[in-house]
Structure formats: C-alpha cells, structure tokens
Scaffold this active site. Structure first.
Site, PDB file in Angstrom:
ATOM      1  N   ARG A 118       0.767  -1.179  -0.070  1.00 46.99           N
ATOM      2  CA  ARG A 118      -0.067  -0.082   0.026  1.00 46.99           C
ATOM      3  C   ARG A 118       0.839   1.434  -0.085  1.00 46.99           C
ATOM      4  NH1 ARG A 118      -2.623  -3.542   3.539  1.00 46.99           N
ATOM      5  NH2 ARG A 118      -4.898  -4.109   2.561  1.00 46.99           N
ATOM      6  N   LYS A 140       1.125  10.541 -11.833  1.00 49.45           N
ATOM      7  CA  LYS A 140       0.310   9.752 -12.391  1.00 49.45           C
ATOM      8  C   LYS A 140       0.905   8.221 -12.848  1.00 49.45           C
ATOM      9  CE  LYS A 140      -3.301  12.157 -15.248  1.00 49.45           C
ATOM     10  NZ  LYS A 140      -3.459  12.290 -16.782  1.00 49.45           N
ATOM     11  N   GLU A 234      -6.759  15.479 -11.396  1.00 47.84           N
ATOM     12  CA  GLU A 234      -7.355  15.816 -12.487  1.00 47.84           C
ATOM     13  C   GLU A 234      -8.727  15.866 -12.413  1.00 47.84           C
ATOM     14  OE1 GLU A 234      -7.410  13.496 -16.652  1.00 47.84           O
ATOM     15  OE2 GLU A 234      -5.318  13.752 -16.246  1.00 47.84           O
ATOM     16  N   HIS A 245      -4.159  14.004 -26.607  1.00 43.08           N
ATOM     17  CA  HIS A 245      -4.118  12.539 -26.015  1.00 43.08           C
ATOM     18  C   HIS A 245      -5.487  11.759 -26.431  1.00 43.08           C
ATOM     19  CE1 HIS A 245      -0.680  14.185 -24.120  1.00 43.08           C
ATOM     20  NE2 HIS A 245      -0.499  13.304 -23.538  1.00 43.08           N
ATOM     21  N   HIS A 249      -4.283   8.438 -27.934  1.00 44.31           N
ATOM     22  CA  HIS A 249      -4.454   7.233 -27.325  1.00 44.31           C
ATOM     23  C   HIS A 249      -5.331   6.165 -28.143  1.00 44.31           C
ATOM     24  CE1 HIS A 249      -3.685   8.709 -22.794  1.00 44.31           C
ATOM     25  NE2 HIS A 249      -2.557   8.769 -23.477  1.00 44.31           N
TER      26      HIS A 249
END
Length: 357
Positions: A118, A140, A234, A245, A249
C-alpha cells in the site's frame, strides 16, 4: 543545477535538472532511508546508464529488475514481475524503488510503488525527453490494457525527480522527436511565449544544445508543476495536459502499443484537436498552420494512420478516461497559449475530421 519544487504539502518533492547528474556522488543523500533500494530499468537503458547510477549508490544495498523495452511491455504482466521480485527479496515499505528509464518504466515503477504494501517510496530518473518533460512529474502511474491506455493505475507522487539532460545523447532521433510533441503541447495550452521560443530555437533543440534543452525542460516541468499543484488528481485544470491524447491514445491502441510512439500519436492528435478548434472558430487558420509547421520541423506525423477512420477512433475514445456521463470530453486549443476541456464536439464534426480511410 536547476531545481524547482512541486508544492503538494507533505507530498512535495524537488525536480533537479542538469547535465551529468548521474556522475554526482552524493546525489541521493537523505532520500533512501533504509539503505535498501531496487532499480527498475529496461534492457536498452541497462548497458548505457545502470553502472553510472550504481556508482551514486555505493552505500546502498541494491537489487536490479530489468524489463524488456517498449510500450507493449507496460502491462500487468510486467507489473507482476516487479512485485514478485520485491516479495522474493523481502522488500519492505521502507525499501526505495528507483525508476531508471522512459515513461514506460516510470509509470510502471510508480504503480508498483503505489501498490506494494500500500505504498513505498520511489524516485524518478527519466531518460527520455518525453518522460523528462511530462510523465515523470505529477504522480500519474499506470499500466496499459488491450482495451485502453493507462486504464489501470493510481495517483502517487515520487520523492524526487532527477533529470540528467546528458542521458538524451543515448536517445534515437525518433524518440527525441516524440518528446518534442509534449514540449510543443505546453506552449499551445499554456504559454504562447514559450511556443514562440520553440519556433525560434528549432535548430538548437534538434542539435541538443544543453542550454536550449535545459531551458525547454525546465519550463515544461514548471508549467506541469503549476498545474498539478492546483489539481493533483485531474478533477479540473490538469486535464488540459491531455491535449492530443484522446485522439493519440486511440491511435496507439488501434495500431498496437509500440508501433506508434506515444509522442508521435500525440502529435497527430494535437493536429486533429486543432482542426476541431479551427472548425469551431476557436483557432485561426494561421495559428493552426504554425502548430502544424512546428510539429513537421521535428519530423512528427501530422496526420492519423490512413487505415483509421471514424469507427476505429470512436471504439477507443469511448473508453478514454475523460469520458463523463457517456460523453467524450476533448481538450481543444482556444488560441495559442490557451486550451479548454469541452464536450461540445459533435459527431458531425468528428466525422468531418476523421473520415479519410
């Protein structure tokens, strides 16, 4: 050495930028608390830079995990390989992970760090232009899934980012150009003066002159830090960093990860987003031409793959992380130096710019 800080309270961290950082003996002083670290790298970077990094860590007990190079290996399988090695060596929550590589290694290592027990500390040492100006900063972390890029991950900040601009001398020209797509993106969305500067310094950047490189990388990191400080996860303004993107993507997923480099797909995506803006009268034709011309100067693609039409794009864009209540949200430039996130892109407009196959 130039240093700036991503200000996130107790999760704040420095970004250090200089040539030959990996030759500095005391680079990691105070960062590795347990004196035990695991370096994650790939089989291309290992022979080029691993020895230099190890020489900075002589007082640390080191383990090295080497993954295959390429976006096609940014997977749960690679994630599991790193996790398995951590379990085999009895790594603890105080063991430090060090990502030595480009965006694939950085994203994957960060996700491992976020997940193992964790949360464990990790350090980013990005070695590609794209990772230095973008993916190593902001927390990210993710791996890809066949149905979508970066769909499995977490927001998890590093303890520090070390950007050694000398590592870019090992970079193939195509990879360097891919990084420039992200550099240009920052000018389009946030700083027209920076966009102007890139136009005026194309040759210096292509020749990898250290002064120009350091200035470009510092400004990109500075812009990203400012945005991340306002919107770490975000929920709002950070989405602007995704200019190009959504389309990009889709190109990566449809063409097969690794066949189009991320920056190449983003470049084509920036052009498609800019075409949308021209159609909506948000971007002048002359501004569009400047964007297209600058991307071309770095040998970046300015058109989508010929075999991708509306249906192929939509299949992937419906899985994009910016989809909200079933509607695709797009990042579009609204004049150079400014961008917006909008759902106001009709199917008719998309069909007009995507129908060419």
């Amino acid at each position: 050495m130039s240093t700036l800080t991503v200000e996130l309270g107790e999760r704040s961290y420095p970004i250090h930028i200089d040539a030959h950082l990996l030759s500095k003996a005391n680079l990691f002083d105070g960062l590795i608390k347990s004196k035990k670290a695991v370096i994650v790298t790939n089989d291309v970077i290992k022979p080029l830079l691993l020895e230099s990094l190890q020489s900075c860590l002589q007082e640390v007990e080191l383990e090295v995990v080497v993954l295959p190079d390429g976006e096609q290996h940014k997977t749960l399988s690679s994630f599991e390989k790193v996790i398995t090695r951590l379990l085999e060596i009895h790594a603890g929550r105080d063991t430090t992970l060090i990502a030595l590589g480009g965006g694939v290694i950085g994203d994957l290592t960060g996700y491992v760090a976020a997940s193992f027990q964790r949360g464990m500390p990790f350090i980013q040492i990005p070695t590609t232009l794209l990772s230095q100006v973008d993916s190593s900063v902001g927390g990210k972390t993710a791996v890809n899934h066949p149905l979508g890029k970066n769909m499995i991950g977490a927001f998890y900040q590093p303890k520090a980012v070390f950007i050694d601009t000398a590592t870019l001398t090992t970079l193939p020209a195509r990879e360097f150009a891919a990084g420039m797509a992200e550099v240009i993106k920052y000018g389009i969305i946030h700083d027209v003066t920076f966009f102007d500067w890139i136009e005026q310094n194309v040759d210096s950047l292509l020749n990898q002159e250290q002064g120009a490189l350091k200035r470009a990388i510092f400004r990109c990191c500075q812009i990203k830090a400012e945005i991340v400080e306002q919107d770490e996860q975000e929920a709002g303004i950070r989405a602007l960093l995704n200019l190009g993107h959504t389309f990009g993507h889709a190109i990566e997923a449809e063409q097969g990860y690794g066949n189009w480099l991320h920056g190449e797909a983003v470049a084509a995506g920036i052009v498609l987003a800019s075409q949308c803006s021209v159609k909506k009268n948000w971007l002048s034709t002359s501004e569009f031409c400047r964007i297209e011309a600058l991307l071309k100067k770095f040998q970046l693609p300015i058109t989508a793959p010929a075999d991708m039409g509306m249906q192929a794009f939509m299949k992937h864009m419906r899985h994009d992380k910016k989809v909200e209540a079933g509607q695709i949200r797009f990042v579009l430039p609204k004049g150079l130096g400014h961008a917006v996130v909008t759902k106001d892109v009709s199917d008719e407009l998309l069909k007009e710019i995507l129908t060419h196959a």
